[in-house]
Design an enzyme around this catalytic site. Structure first.
Site, PDB file in Angstrom:
ATOM      1  N   SER A  14       0.863  -1.195   0.000  1.00 39.18           N
ATOM      2  CA  SER A  14       0.000   0.000   0.000  1.00 39.18           C
ATOM      3  C   SER A  14       0.889   1.230   0.000  1.00 39.18           C
ATOM      4  CB  SER A  14      -0.876   0.025   1.255  1.00 39.18           C
ATOM      5  OG  SER A  14      -1.525   1.286   1.370  1.00 39.18           O
ATOM      6  N   TYR A  66      -2.399  -0.991  10.281  1.00 46.00           N
ATOM      7  CA  TYR A  66      -2.427  -1.374   8.853  1.00 46.00           C
ATOM      8  C   TYR A  66      -1.157  -0.937   8.136  1.00 46.00           C
ATOM      9  CZ  TYR A  66      -3.966  -1.378   3.946  1.00 46.00           C
ATOM     10  OH  TYR A  66      -4.061  -1.581   2.583  1.00 46.00           O
TER      11      TYR A  66
HETATM   12  P1  NDP Z   1     -11.567  -6.137  -0.459  1.00 46.56           P
HETATM   13  O1  NDP Z   1     -11.918  -6.209   0.988  1.00 46.56           O
HETATM   14  O2  NDP Z   1     -12.440  -5.378  -1.380  1.00 46.56           O
HETATM   15  O3  NDP Z   1     -11.328  -7.619  -1.018  1.00 46.56           O
HETATM   16  C1  NDP Z   1     -10.522  -8.474  -0.272  1.00 46.56           C
HETATM   17  C2  NDP Z   1     -10.382  -9.815  -0.943  1.00 46.56           C
HETATM   18  O4  NDP Z   1      -9.571 -10.625  -0.074  1.00 46.56           O
HETATM   19  C3  NDP Z   1     -11.677 -10.543  -1.108  1.00 46.56           C
HETATM   20  O5  NDP Z   1     -11.567 -11.397  -2.219  1.00 46.56           O
HETATM   21  C4  NDP Z   1     -11.783 -11.342   0.187  1.00 46.56           C
HETATM   22  O6  NDP Z   1     -12.568 -12.509   0.033  1.00 46.56           O
HETATM   23  C5  NDP Z   1     -10.340 -11.701   0.414  1.00 46.56           C
HETATM   24  N1  NDP Z   1     -10.056 -11.892   1.828  1.00 46.56           N
HETATM   25  C6  NDP Z   1     -10.418 -11.115   2.873  1.00 46.56           C
HETATM   26  N2  NDP Z   1      -9.996 -11.646   4.020  1.00 46.56           N
HETATM   27  C7  NDP Z   1      -9.347 -12.787   3.675  1.00 46.56           C
HETATM   28  C8  NDP Z   1      -8.695 -13.788   4.416  1.00 46.56           C
HETATM   29  N3  NDP Z   1      -8.636 -13.743   5.761  1.00 46.56           N
HETATM   30  N4  NDP Z   1      -8.145 -14.826   3.740  1.00 46.56           N
HETATM   31  C9  NDP Z   1      -8.227 -14.913   2.391  1.00 46.56           C
HETATM   32  N5  NDP Z   1      -8.836 -13.996   1.641  1.00 46.56           N
HETATM   33  C10 NDP Z   1      -9.396 -12.947   2.281  1.00 46.56           C
HETATM   34  O7  NDP Z   1     -10.084  -5.518  -0.472  1.00 46.56           O
HETATM   35  P2  NDP Z   1      -9.294  -4.713  -1.615  1.00 46.56           P
HETATM   36  O8  NDP Z   1      -9.513  -5.342  -2.921  1.00 46.56           O
HETATM   37  O9  NDP Z   1      -9.562  -3.269  -1.439  1.00 46.56           O
HETATM   38  O10 NDP Z   1      -7.787  -4.953  -1.106  1.00 46.56           O
HETATM   39  C11 NDP Z   1      -6.967  -5.973  -1.644  1.00 46.56           C
HETATM   40  C12 NDP Z   1      -5.546  -5.702  -1.221  1.00 46.56           C
HETATM   41  O11 NDP Z   1      -5.140  -4.410  -1.649  1.00 46.56           O
HETATM   42  C13 NDP Z   1      -5.333  -5.728   0.312  1.00 46.56           C
HETATM   43  O12 NDP Z   1      -4.091  -6.314   0.590  1.00 46.56           O
HETATM   44  C14 NDP Z   1      -5.339  -4.257   0.660  1.00 46.56           C
HETATM   45  O13 NDP Z   1      -4.612  -4.002   1.849  1.00 46.56           O
HETATM   46  C15 NDP Z   1      -4.640  -3.674  -0.561  1.00 46.56           C
HETATM   47  N6  NDP Z   1      -4.893  -2.254  -0.764  1.00 46.56           N
HETATM   48  C16 NDP Z   1      -6.154  -1.795  -1.006  1.00 46.56           C
HETATM   49  C17 NDP Z   1      -6.353  -0.448  -1.189  1.00 46.56           C
HETATM   50  C18 NDP Z   1      -7.700   0.142  -1.452  1.00 46.56           C
HETATM   51  O14 NDP Z   1      -7.821   1.379  -1.414  1.00 46.56           O
HETATM   52  N7  NDP Z   1      -8.719  -0.644  -1.755  1.00 46.56           N
HETATM   53  C19 NDP Z   1      -5.221   0.517  -1.116  1.00 46.56           C
HETATM   54  C20 NDP Z   1      -3.956  -0.099  -0.889  1.00 46.56           C
HETATM   55  C21 NDP Z   1      -3.804  -1.427  -0.710  1.00 46.56           C
HETATM   56  P3  NDP Z   1     -13.663 -12.987   1.116  1.00 46.56           P
HETATM   57  O15 NDP Z   1     -14.266 -11.808   1.732  1.00 46.56           O
HETATM   58  O16 NDP Z   1     -14.599 -13.856   0.403  1.00 46.56           O
HETATM   59  O17 NDP Z   1     -12.856 -13.745   2.137  1.00 46.56           O
END
Ligand code: NDP
Length: 246
Positions: free
Chosen positions: A141, A155
């Protein structure tokens, strides 16, 4: 031939948000793709169906990123299903935004185990199957380098750890020909960080471009790093944040 034909990718947390976009983009580029998810089987299945509908190959594996045994098993299942592993995208991660004084031990353990330990475990398991030319890609991030708002202490600490994990590992395994890079998104419109949410106004204002990013804009950078044209890039932190950290 597409740039990832005959390649196999595993995208953790690939059922929604940034991970789903990455999975679809790598499949569009020719890779067979495994995704993991923790809870939402319907969304995971929708990603698999979308990839199959365009002639690609995909599989969804339930594997909580906070559970080391499940993470390692997901890597093995990917190899068993598709015969090899060339690209690991460590995308699964989350934030529990709140003032640090109010952050509980459970909150700390949750984000550390998912955002850091899960990434390390997946990477260690994947490396056993990887050959020269393989790619390890972290989704860190922009707040792993600079923190623009309060409430993100735990975070941003995990994403700083991911950054140094990528740099250290890139240095350590460079001689294998496997590259390790860290893609650092800024505010991206997802369930985790909706562009219409309470926090969106200040995050948008902190960008240089004056807008949230879209998931496909992160997926495009990941696709480049996954592909052959990035062969001399390793140990790099590649920020895709609309100029938030400029
Ligand atoms: P979302 O919450 O929109 O999606 C998260 C995804 O990860 C889903 O597919 C979810 O599936 C899965 N997930 C959540 N918890 C777990 C777990 N314990 N084990 C396995 N899978 C899991 O997140 P984003 O797409 O926004 O974020 C994705 C990545 O990008 C993260 O690492 C986040 O920190 C990073 N990021 C995001 C930013 C943003 O602004 N959106 C900015 C910077 C970094 P399910 O719920 O079905 O488990």
């Amino acid at each position: 031939m597409s740039q990832l034909t005959n390649k196999v990718a595993l995208v953790t947390g690939g059922s929604r948000g940034i991970g789903a976009a990455i999975a679809k983009r790598l499949a569009d580029d020719g890779a067979s793709v495994a995704i993991t998810y923790a809870k939402d089987a319907t969304s995971a299945s929708a990603v698999v169906k979308a990839i199959e509908a365009t002639g690609g190959k995909a599989v969804a594996i339930k594997a909580d990123g906070g559970d080391p045994a499940a993470v390692a098993a997901a890597v093995e299942e990917t190899v068993k299903t598709f015969g090899q592993l060339d690209i690991l995208v460590n995308n699964a991660g989350t934030a529990i935004p709140k003032p640090f004084a109010e952050t509980t031990l459970e909150d700390m353990d949750y984000v550390l185990n998912l955002n850091v330990r899960g990434v390390m475990v997946a990477t260690q398991a994947a490396l056993k199957h990887m050959k020269s030319g393989a790619r390890i890609i972290m989704i860190g991030s922009c707040v792993g380098e600079r923190v623009i708002a309060p409430g993100l202490v735990s975070y941003s600490s995990t994403k700083g750890a991911v950054k140094m994990f990528a740099q250290g590992l890139a240095r350590e395994i460079g001689s294998t020909g496997i590259t390790v890079n860290n893609v650092q998104p800024g505010p991206i419109d997802t369930d985790l960080n909706p562009a219409g949410g309470d926090w969106a106004v200040s995050q948008k204002a902190a960008t240089s471009l004056g807008r949230y990013g879209q998931v496909d804009e992160v997926a495009a950078l990941v696709a480049f790093i996954a592909g052959p044209d990035s062969s001399y890039i390793t140990g790099a932190n590649l920020t895709v944040d609309g100029g938030t950290n400029a």
